[in-house]
Design an enzyme around this catalytic site. Structure first.
Site, PDB file in Angstrom:
ATOM      1  N   GLU A  18      -2.194  -3.010  -9.316  1.00 26.62           N
ATOM      2  CA  GLU A  18      -1.452  -1.887  -9.474  1.00 26.62           C
ATOM      3  C   GLU A  18      -0.705  -1.234 -11.055  1.00 26.62           C
ATOM      4  OE1 GLU A  18      -0.413  -6.810 -10.383  1.00 26.62           O
ATOM      5  OE2 GLU A  18      -1.590  -5.040  -9.469  1.00 26.62           O
ATOM      6  N   ASP A  60       0.830  -1.130  -0.557  1.00 24.74           N
ATOM      7  CA  ASP A  60       0.138  -0.098  -0.217  1.00 24.74           C
ATOM      8  C   ASP A  60       0.995   1.120  -0.193  1.00 24.74           C
ATOM      9  OD1 ASP A  60      -2.270  -2.151   0.137  1.00 24.74           O
ATOM     10  OD2 ASP A  60      -2.484  -0.876   1.732  1.00 24.74           O
TER      11      ASP A  60
END
Length: 175
Positions: free
Chosen positions: A90, A64
């Site tokens: 991502e 994160d």
């Protein structure tokens, strides 16, 4: 309250970037603008290389943090007229109005090198697929498909690189 709810519905919670819904709307708007003005724009798709390894090795909090750091970098390196979105786990997308393919590739390369300079511990890299509208498509799905194919080719060619549709060979592209 309604304005805040509308903003939340269009924003990725973790990164503060546009989410997929807002990105899709902006892409359609830019295609409309390109048709009216005959001015190109560039679409860049970027994917963090080996992201699963970050989560596996350091935990999801580290993953994160990497996503947030990359989001900050993308905003920092973008112009105020550009749209920056997190469109998948991502995967990030940028829309660069008034930008042809050559300048779009230059922008993606600057992002790649800026990411390398800002990485603290492990080298974070990204692969990019870059297309130009309307040259590579006049519909959102066409542009996204070609950008995704170029991104896939960047991964197949070793990652940490920028690829355009002209660089995609039949062997490297997904069917």
């Amino acid at each position: 309250l309604l304005a805040r709810l509308k903003e939340l519905a269009r924003t990725d919670v973790l990164t503060g970037l546009l989410n997929r819904r807002a990105f899709d709307e902006r892409l359609a708007e830019e295609l409309d603008r390109a048709r009216r003005t005959e001015e190109p724009f560039t679409l860049i798709l970027g994917d963090i290389d080996h992201f699963k390894a970050i989560n596996d090795r350091h935990g999801h909090a580290a993953g994160d943090a990497a996503l947030s750091r990359i989001a900050d970098l993308l905003i920092e390196q973008s112009r105020s007229i550009d749209a920056v979105a997190r469109v998948g786990g991502e995967e990030f997308a940028l829309i660069l109005p008034g930008t042809d393919l050559e300048r779009g590739v230059g922008a993606a390369e600057r992002l790649r090198y800026a990411l390398k300079r800002t990485t603290e511990h492990e080298a974070l890299t990204m692969s990019f697929g870059v297309v130009e509208a309307p040259r590579h498509g006049r519909l959102p799905d066409d542009l996204l498909r070609k950008a995704d194919r170029a991104l896939y080719a960047a991964k197949a060619k070793g990652r940490d690189r920028t690829v355009t549709p002209g660089d995609v060979t039949a062997a490297a592209a997904p069917s």
